[in-house]
Structure formats: structure tokens, C-alpha cells
Design a protein around this motif. Structure first.
Motif, PDB file in Angstrom:
ATOM      1  N   VAL A 216       0.789  -1.195  -0.170  1.00 23.66           N
ATOM      2  CA  VAL A 216       0.065  -0.014   0.192  1.00 23.66           C
ATOM      3  C   VAL A 216       0.861   1.072  -0.060  1.00 23.66           C
ATOM      4  N   MET A 217       2.082   1.044   0.068  1.00 26.44           N
ATOM      5  CA  MET A 217       3.030   2.485   0.265  1.00 26.44           C
ATOM      6  C   MET A 217       2.869   3.195  -1.193  1.00 26.44           C
ATOM      7  N   ASP A 218       3.258   4.451  -1.170  1.00 24.20           N
ATOM      8  CA  ASP A 218       3.349   5.324  -2.151  1.00 24.20           C
ATOM      9  C   ASP A 218       4.772   5.461  -2.746  1.00 24.20           C
ATOM     10  N   ALA A 219       5.810   5.460  -1.885  1.00 25.55           N
ATOM     11  CA  ALA A 219       7.198   5.546  -2.221  1.00 25.55           C
ATOM     12  C   ALA A 219       7.924   4.742  -1.109  1.00 25.55           C
ATOM     13  N   ARG A 220       9.165   4.674  -1.606  1.00 23.78           N
ATOM     14  CA  ARG A 220      10.285   4.022  -0.798  1.00 23.78           C
ATOM     15  C   ARG A 220      11.457   4.557  -1.057  1.00 23.78           C
ATOM     16  N   LEU A 221      12.207   4.496   0.163  1.00 25.85           N
ATOM     17  CA  LEU A 221      13.512   5.186   0.205  1.00 25.85           C
ATOM     18  C   LEU A 221      14.589   4.181   0.917  1.00 25.85           C
ATOM     19  N   THR A 222      15.487   4.046   0.239  1.00 25.29           N
ATOM     20  CA  THR A 222      16.607   3.042   1.002  1.00 25.29           C
ATOM     21  C   THR A 222      17.805   4.107   0.930  1.00 25.29           C
ATOM     22  N   ILE A 223      18.384   3.816   2.144  1.00 22.07           N
ATOM     23  CA  ILE A 223      19.575   4.750   2.423  1.00 22.07           C
ATOM     24  C   ILE A 223      20.753   4.019   3.057  1.00 22.07           C
ATOM     25  N   ALA A 224      21.739   3.807   2.340  1.00 23.39           N
ATOM     26  CA  ALA A 224      22.881   3.208   2.773  1.00 23.39           C
ATOM     27  C   ALA A 224      23.806   4.320   3.653  1.00 23.39           C
ATOM     28  N   THR A 225      24.336   3.711   4.715  1.00 23.89           N
ATOM     29  CA  THR A 225      25.287   4.667   5.389  1.00 23.89           C
ATOM     30  C   THR A 225      26.569   3.820   6.091  1.00 23.89           C
ATOM     31  N   THR A 226      27.647   4.723   6.236  1.00 20.71           N
ATOM     32  CA  THR A 226      28.850   3.940   6.756  1.00 20.71           C
ATOM     33  C   THR A 226      28.946   3.981   8.512  1.00 20.71           C
ATOM     34  N   GLU A 227      29.992   3.250   8.844  1.00 21.24           N
ATOM     35  CA  GLU A 227      29.989   3.719  10.398  1.00 21.24           C
ATOM     36  C   GLU A 227      30.394   5.206  10.878  1.00 21.24           C
ATOM     37  N   LYS A 228      30.875   5.911   9.930  1.00 14.31           N
ATOM     38  CA  LYS A 228      31.306   7.171  10.009  1.00 14.31           C
ATOM     39  C   LYS A 228      30.001   8.105   9.855  1.00 14.31           C
ATOM     40  N   GLY A 229      28.983   7.600   9.484  1.00 18.95           N
ATOM     41  CA  GLY A 229      27.731   8.390   9.247  1.00 18.95           C
ATOM     42  C   GLY A 229      27.491   8.790   8.065  1.00 18.95           C
ATOM     43  N   ASP A 230      28.440   8.596   7.036  1.00 16.56           N
ATOM     44  CA  ASP A 230      28.464   8.954   5.592  1.00 16.56           C
ATOM     45  C   ASP A 230      27.315   8.281   4.784  1.00 16.56           C
ATOM     46  N   ILE A 231      26.648   9.075   3.626  1.00 21.31           N
ATOM     47  CA  ILE A 231      25.852   8.207   2.893  1.00 21.31           C
ATOM     48  C   ILE A 231      26.550   7.682   1.711  1.00 21.31           C
ATOM     49  N   CYS A 232      26.539   6.296   1.615  1.00 27.06           N
ATOM     50  CA  CYS A 232      27.343   5.790   0.364  1.00 27.06           C
ATOM     51  C   CYS A 232      26.237   5.282  -0.646  1.00 27.06           C
ATOM     52  N   ALA A 233      24.997   5.238  -0.567  1.00 28.89           N
ATOM     53  CA  ALA A 233      24.104   5.059  -1.476  1.00 28.89           C
ATOM     54  C   ALA A 233      22.462   5.213  -1.092  1.00 28.89           C
ATOM     55  N   MET A 234      21.867   5.699  -2.113  1.00 31.42           N
ATOM     56  CA  MET A 234      20.484   5.805  -2.127  1.00 31.42           C
ATOM     57  C   MET A 234      19.457   5.299  -3.230  1.00 31.42           C
ATOM     58  N   GLN A 235      18.261   4.753  -2.990  1.00 37.53           N
ATOM     59  CA  GLN A 235      17.554   4.428  -3.994  1.00 37.53           C
ATOM     60  C   GLN A 235      16.264   4.533  -3.442  1.00 37.53           C
ATOM     61  N   LYS A 236      15.423   5.221  -4.307  1.00 32.70           N
ATOM     62  CA  LYS A 236      13.950   5.592  -4.375  1.00 32.70           C
ATOM     63  C   LYS A 236      13.222   4.728  -5.194  1.00 32.70           C
ATOM     64  N   GLY A 237      11.778   4.261  -4.721  1.00 35.30           N
ATOM     65  CA  GLY A 237      11.227   3.587  -5.300  1.00 35.30           C
ATOM     66  C   GLY A 237       9.831   3.803  -5.225  1.00 35.30           C
ATOM     67  N   GLY A 238       8.928   3.326  -6.201  1.00 36.16           N
ATOM     68  CA  GLY A 238       7.134   3.649  -6.046  1.00 36.16           C
ATOM     69  C   GLY A 238       6.978   5.022  -6.859  1.00 36.16           C
ATOM     70  N   ASN A 239       5.891   5.282  -7.245  1.00 37.44           N
ATOM     71  CA  ASN A 239       5.356   6.505  -7.832  1.00 37.44           C
ATOM     72  C   ASN A 239       5.188   7.849  -6.856  1.00 37.44           C
ATOM     73  N   GLY A 240       5.050   7.712  -5.770  1.00 34.56           N
ATOM     74  CA  GLY A 240       5.083   8.699  -4.742  1.00 34.56           C
ATOM     75  C   GLY A 240       6.317   9.358  -4.686  1.00 34.56           C
ATOM     76  N   THR A 241       6.258  10.570  -3.968  1.00 35.35           N
ATOM     77  CA  THR A 241       7.460  11.316  -3.678  1.00 35.35           C
ATOM     78  C   THR A 241       7.915  11.632  -2.154  1.00 35.35           C
ATOM     79  N   PHE A 242       9.113  12.302  -1.959  1.00 38.81           N
ATOM     80  CA  PHE A 242       9.560  12.573  -0.525  1.00 38.81           C
ATOM     81  C   PHE A 242      10.100  14.158  -0.601  1.00 38.81           C
ATOM     82  N   SER A 243       9.464  14.796   0.256  1.00 39.13           N
ATOM     83  CA  SER A 243       9.997  16.215   0.101  1.00 39.13           C
ATOM     84  C   SER A 243      11.277  16.250   0.652  1.00 39.13           C
ATOM     85  N   GLN A 244      11.954  17.447   0.428  1.00 39.66           N
ATOM     86  CA  GLN A 244      13.345  17.558   0.958  1.00 39.66           C
ATOM     87  C   GLN A 244      13.576  17.308   2.417  1.00 39.66           C
TER      88      GLN A 244
END
Length: 265
Positions: A216-244
Motif C-alpha cells: 500500500v506504500m506510495d514511495a520507498r527510500l533506501t539509504i546506505a550509511t557507513t560507520e562514520k555516518g556518511d551516505i554511500c548509496a540511496m535508492q528511491k522506489g514507487g510512484n510517490g514522492t518525498f519532500s526535501q
């Protein structure tokens, strides 16, 4: 393996129930919006693999296996080992999976998990070079969904990192790999990336969606992070949107949740 989209599996009554429950600040399984299902992790579960792990995320079960082979490096990085990731969605894991060539879903899982490993520099691939331009270790990571109940990304990512940490480099004798002879040489792991997945349903955003919530979800957001707290990957799925603002909040939560997930490693 392929996957069949199951957009019409849930009745309208069930969909409305899930949505209305979220509006009341509740989830059907009793979890908070930022809570994972129960997690269990076991390593060394596949005797034929050089490294392996089984992750249970609620009733999800995902196994990752690692196999090392000797091969020729890519011409643009002649002194680096090779990483390849593949996902198999087994029909016995879910009625949504069927036999056939890799589907968009299985390819997406492979790419997102691979990107998290690769972009975080999880493995020091340069240390897997045996003879520059001629011979390197090739790391094959296989993801197998054994029981699918939503949010394959996080379970697969955690299983893969655990399997890589569990991997021993095989013995080489006369330019042949002697499989089955365990050495004390481990993969040169320098980072442990993990992934956290959020689903947006209406105006609500929840962590670790189960299967019914995914449907039933409108959108999906997957975020990969490191031990240091850095973002190393992101993937958005679904037709919906996320605001900033929603994305920034999800990132902040992912850094915190990432620490929780690494505790299992």
C-alpha cells in the motif's frame, strides 16, 4: 528469478485499515514508526561457501553466500579485485516470485546492495590483487530470499556484510584454488555499510515496511550509511514522492538506525 507485481492482493478494506491505523500513529504489528522487526543473524550457514550468513528480519529470511575465484581484473583497474553481486528470488519464498530471468526487482536489490558495498569501500579491492593485470581474487556475493515478508533491501544488505566478514580467502597451490581448506586470511574489510528502508504511506513514513505495508506504500527510500555516518548509496522506489525535509529526516534516522544494525555484526 522473476517477480509478479501484487498491487491487487490486498482488499480495499485492508488497505484502508492500514492507512487509517497509521493516521492514528499505530502499525498493525504494534511497532513504532521507527522500529525494526526482530532481527536474528547467524554466520557460517553454508558449508560450500567461503563465507555466509542468514538474517531473519521478522519472518523474512535472507541468506547471503560469498565465493572467491581467481580471475582477470578489469582493464581500467588492473591492480584491483572484482566484486559481483547477484540476487535470486526463490519461488518457494513468496507467491509473488516466479521462475524466469532476473526481474527488475532482483536486479534492483543486487544493484542497491552492491552500490552500498562498493561506494563505501567496504572491501579493500587493491589487496585482492595477486598479479597486476593478470590475476586477482573475484568476490561473488549471492543473495537468496528464502522467506519474503517485505523489505528485502535491509535484510539482504545486513546478510551480505555479515557474510563478507565471515569469508576466509581459500588456499592457492600451483595456481589452483584449494576449496574446503580454511585459512586464517580474511577479506580485507575496512567498512561496514548497512541499509535502512522507509516507506511512505499517505503522509506517514515508516521504517522497515512489512509485506502488507509495501503493497500500500506510495514511495520507498533506501539509504546506505557507513560507520562514520556518511551516505554511500540511496535508492528511491514507487510512484510517490518525498519532500526535501522528509529525505533529510530519513537520513538522520538512518545514521542512528545504522548503528543499531551494526551491533548484530
Amino acid at each position: 528469478m522473476g517477480v509478479i507485481k501484487m498491487d491487487n492482493v490486498l482488499s480495499d478494506i485492508k488497505k484502508d485499515y492500514i492507512v487509517n491505523l497509521l493516521k492514528q500513529g499505530k502499525r498493525e504489528d504494534g511497532r513504532g514508526f521507527d522500529d525494526y522487526r526482530q532481527i536474528e543473524l547467524e554466520t557460517g550457514v553454508a558449508s560450500k561457501a567461503d563465507g555466509s550468513a542468514l538474517v531473519k528480519l521478522g519472518t523474512n529470511q535472507v541468506m547471503a553466500g560469498v565465493k572467491l575465484k581467481l580471475g582477470v581484473p578489469f582493464s581500467d583497474v588492473p591492480a584491483s579485485g572484482v566484486l559481483m553481486t547477484n540476487t535470486e528470488l526463490r519461488p518457494m519464498a513468496s507467491p509473488t516470485f516466479e521462475k524466469g530471468p532476473p526481474s527488475e526487482d532482483s536486479v534492483e536489490v543486487s544493484r542497491v546492495v552492491d552500490r552500498g558495498i562498493r561506494e563505501s569501500n567496504c572491501i579493500d579491492l587493491d589487496k585482492l590483487c595477486i598479479e597486476e593485470g593478470e590475476k586477482v581474487w573475484m568476490v561473488f556475493v549471492d543473495i537468496h530470499s528464502l522467506d519474503y515478508r517485505g523489505n528485502l533491501f535491509d535484510a539482504a544488505s545486513l546478510a551480505c556484510i555479515a557474510a563478507l566478514l565471515n569469508t576466509s580467502i581459500p588456499k592457492i597451490e600451483d595456481d589452483r584454488v584449494i576449496y574446503g581448506e580454511v585459512t586464517k586470511n580474511k577479506l580485507p574489510i575496512i567498512e561496514k555499510p548497512v541499509e535502512t528502508t522507509y516507506a511512505k504511506i499517505g503522509s506517514d513514513i515508516i521504517l522497515d515496511p512489512n509485506l502488507e505495508e509495501e503493497l500500500v506504500m506510495d514511495a520507498r527510500l533506501t539509504i546506505a550509511t557507513t560507520e562514520k555516518g556518511d551516505i554511500c548509496a540511496m535508492q528511491k522506489g514507487g510512484n510517490g514522492t518525498f519532500s526535501q525535509d522528509e529525505i533529510l529526516e530519513a537520513i538522520s534516522k538512518s545514521i542512528i538506525k545504522g548503528k543499531e544494525l551494526r551491533a548484530y555484526l
